[in-house]
Design a protein around this motif. Sequence first.
Motif, PDB file in Angstrom:
ATOM      1  N   ALA A 244      -7.335  23.528  33.544  1.00  0.00           N
ATOM      2  CA  ALA A 244      -8.089  23.195  34.755  1.00  0.00           C
ATOM      3  C   ALA A 244      -9.574  23.319  34.439  1.00  0.00           C
ATOM      4  CB  ALA A 244      -7.712  24.134  35.895  1.00  0.00           C
ATOM      5  N   PHE A 245     -10.341  22.266  34.756  1.00  0.00           N
ATOM      6  CA  PHE A 245     -11.769  22.344  34.453  1.00  0.00           C
ATOM      7  C   PHE A 245     -12.580  21.562  35.471  1.00  0.00           C
ATOM      8  CE2 PHE A 245     -10.641  18.383  32.359  1.00  0.00           C
ATOM      9  CZ  PHE A 245     -11.760  17.563  32.565  1.00  0.00           C
ATOM     10  N   ALA A 246     -13.847  21.879  35.522  1.00  0.00           N
ATOM     11  CA  ALA A 246     -14.819  21.132  36.315  1.00  0.00           C
ATOM     12  C   ALA A 246     -15.989  20.800  35.402  1.00  0.00           C
ATOM     13  CB  ALA A 246     -15.299  21.956  37.511  1.00  0.00           C
ATOM     14  N   ALA A 247     -16.555  19.624  35.607  1.00  0.00           N
ATOM     15  CA  ALA A 247     -17.643  19.191  34.749  1.00  0.00           C
ATOM     16  C   ALA A 247     -18.687  18.419  35.550  1.00  0.00           C
ATOM     17  CB  ALA A 247     -17.109  18.309  33.609  1.00  0.00           C
ATOM     18  N   PRO A 269      -8.546  19.995  43.923  1.00  0.00           N
ATOM     19  CA  PRO A 269      -9.654  20.222  44.853  1.00  0.00           C
ATOM     20  C   PRO A 269     -10.914  20.745  44.174  1.00  0.00           C
ATOM     21  CG  PRO A 269      -7.610  21.018  45.802  1.00  0.00           C
ATOM     22  CD  PRO A 269      -7.312  20.664  44.382  1.00  0.00           C
ATOM     23  N   THR A 270     -10.773  21.337  42.978  1.00  0.00           N
ATOM     24  CA  THR A 270     -11.934  21.928  42.314  1.00  0.00           C
ATOM     25  C   THR A 270     -12.335  21.218  41.026  1.00  0.00           C
ATOM     26  OG1 THR A 270     -10.484  23.497  41.171  1.00  0.00           O
ATOM     27  CG2 THR A 270     -11.457  24.211  43.261  1.00  0.00           C
ATOM     28  N   GLY A 271     -11.619  20.160  40.655  1.00  0.00           N
ATOM     29  CA  GLY A 271     -11.980  19.474  39.417  1.00  0.00           C
ATOM     30  C   GLY A 271     -10.864  18.610  38.890  1.00  0.00           C
ATOM     31  N   VAL A 272     -10.506  18.835  37.620  1.00  0.00           N
ATOM     32  CA  VAL A 272      -9.502  18.019  36.938  1.00  0.00           C
ATOM     33  C   VAL A 272      -8.436  18.939  36.345  1.00  0.00           C
ATOM     34  CG1 VAL A 272      -9.081  16.363  35.077  1.00  0.00           C
ATOM     35  CG2 VAL A 272     -11.225  16.272  36.374  1.00  0.00           C
ATOM     36  N   LEU A 273      -7.169  18.487  36.405  1.00  0.00           N
ATOM     37  CA  LEU A 273      -6.054  19.209  35.805  1.00  0.00           C
ATOM     38  C   LEU A 273      -5.438  18.360  34.705  1.00  0.00           C
ATOM     39  CD1 LEU A 273      -4.178  20.631  38.934  1.00  0.00           C
ATOM     40  CD2 LEU A 273      -5.732  21.848  37.416  1.00  0.00           C
ATOM     41  N   LEU A 274      -5.234  18.968  33.548  1.00  0.00           N
ATOM     42  CA  LEU A 274      -4.520  18.316  32.457  1.00  0.00           C
ATOM     43  C   LEU A 274      -3.232  19.085  32.193  1.00  0.00           C
ATOM     44  CD1 LEU A 274      -7.321  17.603  29.799  1.00  0.00           C
ATOM     45  CD2 LEU A 274      -6.516  16.121  31.643  1.00  0.00           C
ATOM     46  N   LEU A 287     -12.536  19.043  24.673  1.00  0.00           N
ATOM     47  CA  LEU A 287     -13.953  19.391  24.517  1.00  0.00           C
ATOM     48  C   LEU A 287     -14.707  18.281  23.788  1.00  0.00           C
ATOM     49  CD1 LEU A 287     -13.580  23.172  23.574  1.00  0.00           C
ATOM     50  CD2 LEU A 287     -14.110  22.171  25.798  1.00  0.00           C
ATOM     51  N   ALA A 288     -14.083  17.712  22.767  1.00  0.00           N
ATOM     52  CA  ALA A 288     -14.718  16.621  22.039  1.00  0.00           C
ATOM     53  C   ALA A 288     -14.871  15.389  22.922  1.00  0.00           C
ATOM     54  CB  ALA A 288     -13.901  16.282  20.793  1.00  0.00           C
ATOM     55  N   GLU A 289     -13.855  15.106  23.754  1.00  0.00           N
ATOM     56  CA  GLU A 289     -13.917  13.937  24.623  1.00  0.00           C
ATOM     57  C   GLU A 289     -14.992  14.096  25.692  1.00  0.00           C
ATOM     58  OE1 GLU A 289     -13.281  10.300  26.281  1.00  0.00           O
ATOM     59  OE2 GLU A 289     -12.446  11.056  24.386  1.00  0.00           O
ATOM     60  N   LEU A 290     -15.094  15.273  26.293  1.00  0.00           N
ATOM     61  CA  LEU A 290     -16.138  15.504  27.298  1.00  0.00           C
ATOM     62  C   LEU A 290     -17.520  15.365  26.685  1.00  0.00           C
ATOM     63  CD1 LEU A 290     -14.688  18.561  29.284  1.00  0.00           C
ATOM     64  CD2 LEU A 290     -14.794  16.175  30.020  1.00  0.00           C
ATOM     65  N   ASP A 291     -17.687  15.854  25.484  1.00  0.00           N
ATOM     66  CA  ASP A 291     -18.978  15.715  24.789  1.00  0.00           C
ATOM     67  C   ASP A 291     -19.276  14.246  24.538  1.00  0.00           C
ATOM     68  OD1 ASP A 291     -21.257  16.993  23.344  1.00  0.00           O
ATOM     69  OD2 ASP A 291     -20.335  15.974  21.635  1.00  0.00           O
ATOM     70  N   GLY A 292     -18.238  13.497  24.144  1.00  0.00           N
ATOM     71  CA  GLY A 292     -18.428  12.076  23.898  1.00  0.00           C
ATOM     72  C   GLY A 292     -18.757  11.302  25.158  1.00  0.00           C
ATOM     73  N   LEU A 297     -19.494  20.650  30.669  1.00  0.00           N
ATOM     74  CA  LEU A 297     -18.427  21.518  31.165  1.00  0.00           C
ATOM     75  C   LEU A 297     -19.027  22.658  31.991  1.00  0.00           C
ATOM     76  CD1 LEU A 297     -15.317  21.920  30.917  1.00  0.00           C
ATOM     77  CD2 LEU A 297     -15.795  23.507  29.046  1.00  0.00           C
ATOM     78  N   VAL A 298     -18.469  22.867  33.210  1.00  0.00           N
ATOM     79  CA  VAL A 298     -18.948  23.928  34.104  1.00  0.00           C
ATOM     80  C   VAL A 298     -17.984  25.108  34.105  1.00  0.00           C
ATOM     81  CG1 VAL A 298     -19.534  24.526  36.487  1.00  0.00           C
ATOM     82  CG2 VAL A 298     -20.143  22.274  35.572  1.00  0.00           C
ATOM     83  N   THR A 299     -16.688  24.852  34.309  1.00  0.00           N
ATOM     84  CA  THR A 299     -15.661  25.896  34.271  1.00  0.00           C
ATOM     85  C   THR A 299     -14.428  25.363  33.561  1.00  0.00           C
ATOM     86  OG1 THR A 299     -14.672  25.251  36.399  1.00  0.00           O
ATOM     87  CG2 THR A 299     -16.435  26.912  36.457  1.00  0.00           C
ATOM     88  N   LEU A 300     -13.685  26.273  32.950  1.00  0.00           N
ATOM     89  CA  LEU A 300     -12.432  25.894  32.300  1.00  0.00           C
ATOM     90  C   LEU A 300     -11.500  27.099  32.277  1.00  0.00           C
ATOM     91  CD1 LEU A 300     -11.834  23.680  29.220  1.00  0.00           C
ATOM     92  CD2 LEU A 300     -10.752  25.927  29.323  1.00  0.00           C
ATOM     93  N   THR A 301     -10.272  26.891  32.719  1.00  0.00           N
ATOM     94  CA  THR A 301      -9.239  27.923  32.651  1.00  0.00           C
ATOM     95  C   THR A 301      -7.939  27.279  32.179  1.00  0.00           C
ATOM     96  OG1 THR A 301      -8.538  27.594  34.961  1.00  0.00           O
ATOM     97  CG2 THR A 301     -10.250  29.256  34.548  1.00  0.00           C
TER      98      THR A 301
END
Length: 322
Positions: A244-247, A269-274, A287-292, A297-301
């Motif tokens: 779970a992350f938000a960006a 409701p708070t971001g994206v779920l993979l 992480l590589a895809e978000l950078d690309g 990245l704001v939060t990640l759990t």
Amino acid sequence: MRVSGAARTIGMAQTNSTALRCAGLVKRYPDVVAVDGLDLEVLTGECFGLLGPNGAGKTTSIEIFEGLNTPDEGTVEVIGRRWGQGDDRALRERLGIQLQETVFSEKLTVEETVRLFRSFYSRGHAIDTTIEQVALGEKRNARVGKLSGGQKQRLAVACALVSDPDMLFLDEPTTGLDPQARIKLWEIVEAYRASGGTVLLTTHYMEEAARLCDRVAIVDHGKVIALGTPAELIASLGADQVIAFAAEGNVDRARLAVLPGVTSAGASPTGVLLNTADIAVSLPALLAELDGQGAKLVTLTTHQATLEDVFVHLTGRMLRDE
């Protein structure tokens, strides 16, 4: 004829009969359709859970099953009988009901309250047996107004159990309780079911359903959207873990869905779920895809997949949304 817990266990093993069945159940109110074509079957001896957020139709459904509300359409059969067929009293004798909110006389003691409820039935457990069953022996002479929230909930369950019911209805029995009080109630439910009783409970606590229920129906907007054992429902995600992350910035979820190890990508409701079958591969790829993509990245759990993840995957909302 009423049967003991031991006899109920034998009967369950021999017949695996249906304790409750509803078909095409509909309940409308002026501003909402609370139950919209509900079909369910609860087997004798199982603990069956209705899981969903507030407003999903759980309480309305269970009130219809209990004979406290009437459907606009559909049929309900409880322990082989239907409400309104002339034997409602006999049917109520076989049911234990704990409402979502129970208001007791605060001046009565625990023992007096259980004794009062026992007087409503032609037969059942001894008062002392029931009080000990819910671990309120030390509070038997305490006035209800002096009990904690967890103790009042256990008293409500005691009043439901005192008739030695064949089927127990629990409507969000642990809402608002602290973790210790919740576990005590779980143990009471497990002991009742171990005696051969059938349980139907509503809850929006995923861990409660996972621990207590043999099968779960996930309900949303008055409809069943998923049905199975907790393990089967979680397995339907095709993932062992969830990221779970938000960006900040635009994130292309379609590209995330095809990352190595990822089985699906969706909004929360708070971001994206993979959902991922291999987090060790998926996490560095994410992480590589978000950078690309130029996203920050704001939060990640990360966590093990749960029933709540199943619900979010199906609806995009959280089970505990108010």
